[in-house]
Scaffold this motif. Structure first.
Motif, PDB file in Angstrom:
ATOM      1  N   ARG A   1       0.692  -1.237  -0.066  1.00 29.75           N
ATOM      2  CA  ARG A   1       0.302   0.027   0.063  1.00 29.75           C
ATOM      3  C   ARG A   1       1.034   1.278   0.022  1.00 29.75           C
ATOM      4  NH1 ARG A   1      -5.396   1.324   0.368  1.00 29.75           N
ATOM      5  NH2 ARG A   1      -4.280   3.186   0.877  1.00 29.75           N
ATOM      6  N   GLY A   2       1.858   1.237   0.741  1.00 31.32           N
ATOM      7  CA  GLY A   2       2.853   2.306   0.603  1.00 31.32           C
ATOM      8  C   GLY A   2       2.192   3.532   1.468  1.00 31.32           C
ATOM      9  N   ILE A   3       2.693   4.514   1.352  1.00 28.63           N
ATOM     10  CA  ILE A   3       2.389   5.922   2.136  1.00 28.63           C
ATOM     11  C   ILE A   3       1.442   6.536   1.285  1.00 28.63           C
ATOM     12  CG2 ILE A   3       3.300   8.157   3.011  1.00 28.63           C
ATOM     13  CD1 ILE A   3       6.237   6.794   2.594  1.00 28.63           C
ATOM     14  N   PRO A   4       0.321   6.887   2.193  1.00 29.91           N
ATOM     15  CA  PRO A   4      -0.783   7.440   1.507  1.00 29.91           C
ATOM     16  C   PRO A   4      -0.357   8.900   0.520  1.00 29.91           C
ATOM     17  CG  PRO A   4      -1.180   7.489   3.678  1.00 29.91           C
ATOM     18  CD  PRO A   4       0.105   6.734   3.513  1.00 29.91           C
ATOM     19  N   GLN A   5      -0.837   9.049  -0.372  1.00 37.97           N
ATOM     20  CA  GLN A   5      -0.608  10.336  -1.033  1.00 37.97           C
ATOM     21  C   GLN A   5      -1.341  11.624  -0.694  1.00 37.97           C
ATOM     22  OE1 GLN A   5       1.935  10.210  -3.775  1.00 37.97           O
ATOM     23  NE2 GLN A   5       2.216   8.212  -2.482  1.00 37.97           N
ATOM     24  N   ILE A   6      -2.476  11.321   0.024  1.00 33.30           N
ATOM     25  CA  ILE A   6      -3.192  12.389   0.602  1.00 33.30           C
ATOM     26  C   ILE A   6      -3.744  12.084   1.646  1.00 33.30           C
ATOM     27  CG2 ILE A   6      -5.099  11.630  -1.015  1.00 33.30           C
ATOM     28  CD1 ILE A   6      -6.097  14.517  -0.865  1.00 33.30           C
ATOM     29  N   THR A   7      -3.760  12.802   2.736  1.00 34.17           N
ATOM     30  CA  THR A   7      -4.479  12.510   4.066  1.00 34.17           C
ATOM     31  C   THR A   7      -4.995  13.959   4.563  1.00 34.17           C
ATOM     32  OG1 THR A   7      -2.254  13.538   5.001  1.00 34.17           O
ATOM     33  CG2 THR A   7      -2.510  11.100   4.748  1.00 34.17           C
ATOM     34  N   GLY A   8      -5.991  13.463   5.433  1.00 36.47           N
ATOM     35  CA  GLY A   8      -6.840  14.508   5.859  1.00 36.47           C
ATOM     36  C   GLY A   8      -7.495  14.446   7.344  1.00 36.47           C
ATOM     37  N   PRO A   9      -8.443  15.393   7.897  1.00 38.95           N
ATOM     38  CA  PRO A   9      -8.848  14.946   9.293  1.00 38.95           C
ATOM     39  C   PRO A   9      -9.782  13.950   9.140  1.00 38.95           C
ATOM     40  CG  PRO A   9      -9.585  16.705   8.419  1.00 38.95           C
ATOM     41  CD  PRO A   9      -8.717  16.510   7.182  1.00 38.95           C
ATOM     42  N   THR A  10     -10.120  12.907  10.035  1.00 36.49           N
ATOM     43  CA  THR A  10     -10.958  12.058  10.055  1.00 36.49           C
ATOM     44  C   THR A  10     -12.354  12.389  10.006  1.00 36.49           C
ATOM     45  OG1 THR A  10      -9.622  10.509  11.166  1.00 36.49           O
ATOM     46  CG2 THR A  10     -11.773   9.686  10.705  1.00 36.49           C
ATOM     47  N   THR A  11     -12.402  13.487  10.915  1.00 40.02           N
ATOM     48  CA  THR A  11     -13.821  14.231  11.143  1.00 40.02           C
ATOM     49  C   THR A  11     -13.556  15.871  11.324  1.00 40.02           C
ATOM     50  OG1 THR A  11     -13.834  13.853  13.503  1.00 40.02           O
ATOM     51  CG2 THR A  11     -15.005  12.190  12.431  1.00 40.02           C
ATOM     52  N   VAL A  12     -14.475  16.395  11.089  1.00 41.61           N
ATOM     53  CA  VAL A  12     -14.355  18.081  11.140  1.00 41.61           C
ATOM     54  C   VAL A  12     -15.930  18.373  11.735  1.00 41.61           C
ATOM     55  CG1 VAL A  12     -14.153  20.286  10.332  1.00 41.61           C
ATOM     56  CG2 VAL A  12     -12.820  18.201   9.565  1.00 41.61           C
ATOM     57  N   ASN A  13     -16.018  19.184  12.636  1.00 37.59           N
ATOM     58  CA  ASN A  13     -17.056  19.602  13.182  1.00 37.59           C
ATOM     59  C   ASN A  13     -17.170  20.910  13.162  1.00 37.59           C
ATOM     60  OD1 ASN A  13     -18.583  20.527  16.010  1.00 37.59           O
ATOM     61  ND2 ASN A  13     -19.425  18.637  15.234  1.00 37.59           N
ATOM     62  N   TYR A  26      -1.000  16.613   0.901  1.00 41.77           N
ATOM     63  CA  TYR A  26      -0.660  15.629  -0.138  1.00 41.77           C
ATOM     64  C   TYR A  26       1.057  15.622  -0.331  1.00 41.77           C
ATOM     65  CZ  TYR A  26      -0.662  20.252  -2.938  1.00 41.77           C
ATOM     66  OH  TYR A  26      -0.461  21.469  -3.316  1.00 41.77           O
ATOM     67  N   ARG A  27       1.323  14.667  -0.632  1.00 42.62           N
ATOM     68  CA  ARG A  27       2.916  14.275  -1.065  1.00 42.62           C
ATOM     69  C   ARG A  27       3.445  15.039  -2.167  1.00 42.62           C
ATOM     70  NH1 ARG A  27       5.564  10.803   1.723  1.00 42.62           N
ATOM     71  NH2 ARG A  27       6.804   9.782   0.074  1.00 42.62           N
ATOM     72  N   SER A  28       4.675  15.306  -2.253  1.00 42.09           N
ATOM     73  CA  SER A  28       5.364  15.939  -3.179  1.00 42.09           C
ATOM     74  C   SER A  28       5.126  15.392  -4.430  1.00 42.09           C
ATOM     75  CB  SER A  28       6.816  15.766  -2.864  1.00 42.09           C
ATOM     76  OG  SER A  28       7.539  16.521  -3.794  1.00 42.09           O
ATOM     77  N   GLY A  29       5.135  16.054  -5.517  1.00 43.57           N
ATOM     78  CA  GLY A  29       4.666  15.661  -6.847  1.00 43.57           C
ATOM     79  C   GLY A  29       3.341  16.144  -7.475  1.00 43.57           C
ATOM     80  N   TRP A  30       2.210  16.179  -6.501  1.00 42.68           N
ATOM     81  CA  TRP A  30       0.833  16.547  -6.752  1.00 42.68           C
ATOM     82  C   TRP A  30       0.637  18.103  -6.820  1.00 42.68           C
ATOM     83  CZ3 TRP A  30      -0.917  12.283  -8.948  1.00 42.68           C
ATOM     84  CH2 TRP A  30      -0.538  11.202  -8.387  1.00 42.68           C
ATOM     85  N   ARG A  73       2.007  21.948   0.303  1.00 36.32           N
ATOM     86  CA  ARG A  73       1.202  20.727  -0.088  1.00 36.32           C
ATOM     87  C   ARG A  73       0.038  20.625   0.670  1.00 36.32           C
ATOM     88  NH1 ARG A  73       6.853  18.924  -0.496  1.00 36.32           N
ATOM     89  NH2 ARG A  73       6.490  17.691   1.071  1.00 36.32           N
ATOM     90  N   THR A  74      -0.872  21.688   0.772  1.00 38.35           N
ATOM     91  CA  THR A  74      -1.844  21.664   1.647  1.00 38.35           C
ATOM     92  C   THR A  74      -3.157  22.294   0.902  1.00 38.35           C
ATOM     93  OG1 THR A  74      -0.494  21.677   3.799  1.00 38.35           O
ATOM     94  CG2 THR A  74      -2.829  22.436   3.906  1.00 38.35           C
ATOM     95  N   PHE A  75      -4.312  21.767   0.713  1.00 39.66           N
ATOM     96  CA  PHE A  75      -5.164  22.354   0.117  1.00 39.66           C
ATOM     97  C   PHE A  75      -6.341  22.372   1.449  1.00 39.66           C
ATOM     98  CE2 PHE A  75      -6.116  18.308  -1.363  1.00 39.66           C
ATOM     99  CZ  PHE A  75      -7.513  18.168  -1.388  1.00 39.66           C
ATOM    100  N   THR A  76      -6.919  23.898   1.162  1.00 45.69           N
ATOM    101  CA  THR A  76      -7.701  24.113   2.182  1.00 45.69           C
ATOM    102  C   THR A  76      -9.335  24.365   1.783  1.00 45.69           C
ATOM    103  OG1 THR A  76      -5.988  25.315   3.535  1.00 45.69           O
ATOM    104  CG2 THR A  76      -8.251  25.715   4.188  1.00 45.69           C
ATOM    105  N   VAL A  77     -10.275  23.534   2.418  1.00 48.68           N
ATOM    106  CA  VAL A  77     -11.528  23.879   2.051  1.00 48.68           C
ATOM    107  C   VAL A  77     -12.366  24.653   3.153  1.00 48.68           C
ATOM    108  CG1 VAL A  77     -13.650  22.416   1.549  1.00 48.68           C
ATOM    109  CG2 VAL A  77     -11.614  21.614   0.716  1.00 48.68           C
TER     110      VAL A  77
END
Length: 124
Positions: A1-13, A26-30, A73-77
């Motif tokens: 599986r390797g390292i996830p290319q994108i990670t985020g919070p499990t829950t947001v309230n 996200y990881r480098s390259g994206w 390497r962060t995007f904000t919604v």
């Protein structure tokens, strides 16, 4: 599986009528790929609410905006003017050839506290 290319919070309230912010990393390259925010528990049926243009320019649609910071390497919604019905499963995603990359984010909305004015009776 390797390292996830994108990670985020499990829950947001968020609070009804308030706003909430989700940060996905996200990881480098994206960096220059398009990032998106999608609603719906089932990946292939989820509805993309907003998508970047491949730049760091903020994109806003209705009550939702997305902004990519390619240096960090962060995007904000940001979701504004929240309603109880906004509670759902969402995805942070990266558009690419083949299958897109994505990670689920559970959004929960707390009811707005009842303010004093709404509860106050007639003046004494």
């Amino acid at each position: 599986r390797g390292i996830p290319q994108i990670t985020g919070p499990t829950t947001v309230n968020g609070l009804e009528r308030g706003s909430l912010t989700v940060q996905c990393v996200y990881r480098s390259g994206w960096e220059t790929y398009l990032k998106w925010w999608c609603r719906g528990a089932i990946w292939r049926d989820c509805k993309i609410l907003v998508k970047t243009s491949g730049s760091e320019q903020e994109v806003k649609r209705d009550r939702v905006s997305i902004k990519d910071n390619q240096k960090n390497r962060t995007f904000t919604v940001t979701m504004e003017d929240l309603m109880k019905t906004d509670a759902d499963t969402y995805w942070c995603g990266i558009e690419k050839t083949g299958n897109d990359l994505g990670v689920t984010v559970q959004v929960t909305i707390d009811p707005a506290p009842v303010t004093q004015e709404e509860t106050s009776s007639s003046p004494t």
